[in-house]
Design a protein around this motif. Structure first.
Motif, PDB file in Angstrom:
ATOM      1  N   ARG A 273       0.825  -1.205   0.000  1.00  0.00           N
ATOM      2  CA  ARG A 273       0.000   0.000   0.000  1.00  0.00           C
ATOM      3  C   ARG A 273       0.859   1.255   0.000  1.00  0.00           C
ATOM      4  O   ARG A 273       0.535   2.238  -0.670  1.00  0.00           O
TER       5      ARG A 273
ATOM      6  N   ALA B 170       0.726   4.078  -2.824  1.00  0.00           N
ATOM      7  CA  ALA B 170       0.413   5.433  -2.356  1.00  0.00           C
ATOM      8  C   ALA B 170       1.473   6.432  -2.812  1.00  0.00           C
ATOM      9  O   ALA B 170       1.137   7.545  -3.227  1.00  0.00           O
TER      10      ALA B 170
ATOM     11  N   GLU C  21       0.512   9.569  -4.936  1.00  0.00           N
ATOM     12  CA  GLU C  21       0.734  10.899  -4.369  1.00  0.00           C
ATOM     13  C   GLU C  21       1.582  11.751  -5.301  1.00  0.00           C
ATOM     14  O   GLU C  21       1.349  12.945  -5.453  1.00  0.00           O
TER      15      GLU C  21
ATOM     16  N   VAL D 132      -2.783   9.673   0.024  1.00  0.00           N
ATOM     17  CA  VAL D 132      -3.627   8.497  -0.192  1.00  0.00           C
ATOM     18  C   VAL D 132      -3.891   7.844   1.154  1.00  0.00           C
ATOM     19  O   VAL D 132      -2.967   7.595   1.923  1.00  0.00           O
TER      20      VAL D 132
ATOM     21  N   TRP E 126      -6.221   4.642   3.149  1.00  0.00           N
ATOM     22  CA  TRP E 126      -6.730   3.312   2.849  1.00  0.00           C
ATOM     23  C   TRP E 126      -7.794   2.902   3.852  1.00  0.00           C
ATOM     24  O   TRP E 126      -7.766   3.318   5.005  1.00  0.00           O
TER      25      TRP E 126
END
Length: 187
Positions: free
Chosen positions: A75, A79, A83, A90, A92
């Motif tokens: 993640r 991200a 970004e 970002v 989640w």
């Protein structure tokens, strides 16, 4: 405000970029000026039939925590790319059964000036134990309005998108895009 087309492109980017095995399903991608929130569905834990609600809720929360730890590096990598590309943070979240959880997300400060009757509303919420501060009380009010006016807000957003499409077809489109006040970000 982000248009439907930009929202669809954003969702498409995440759908294409996320590893296929990260989520069972990409549930939601939302964005504003500061943040993109990506929410996916993770599988529910397998439990025996007749399991109590408390056990089911706890198992879902444990599954969410396991997912969060196991997928952190993936993640973060996605991200960072997003970004850089979209110039927004970002965040989640996941849905697991009836449970929904957001991981670290942006709490952007918003300054406002309120007259005494409006401040009294906030102070009443504090005195009643609904909120700890005026900031919390104002956030509570915004959530309440959001919950009860979804249809109105949806209609307003659609109208704003229509206005943006009409403006984009206007004769001064080139001049506006080149103006010094345009910072190149999607607002």
């Amino acid at each position: 405000m982000i248009t439907s087309e930009k929202r669809e492109k954003l969702r498409g980017w995440f759908a294409g970029r996320l590893p296929d095995d990260l989520f069972e399903e990409l549930v939601e991608v939302t964005a504003d000026r500061e943040e993109i929130t990506v929410i996916g569905r993770v599988p529910e834990p397998r439990l025996a039939e007749g399991t109590s609600d408390a056990e089911r809720e706890t198992a879902a929360q444990a599954r969410i925590q396991e997912f969060r730890e196991r997928t952190r590096e993936t993640r973060i990598e996605v991200a960072r790319e997003a970004e850089h590309l979209f110039r927004r943070k970002v965040s989640w979240g996941v849905v697991c059964g009836a449970e929904r959880a957001l991981f670290t997300h942006v709490a952007a400060p918003v300054m406002t000036r309120l007259r005494q009757p409006e401040r009294q509303v906030l102070d009443t919420l504090i005195a009643g134990g609904v909120a700890r501060s005026r900031s919390d009380a104002l956030a509570w009010c915004v959530r309440l309005v959001q919950r009860h006016t979804d249809d109105w807000l949806t209609e307003l957003r659609e109208s704003l998108e229509h206005v943006q499409r009409v403006r984009a077809q206007g004769p001064d489109t080139e001049e506006v895009a080149d103006s010094p006040t345009d910072d190149g970000t999607d607002g």
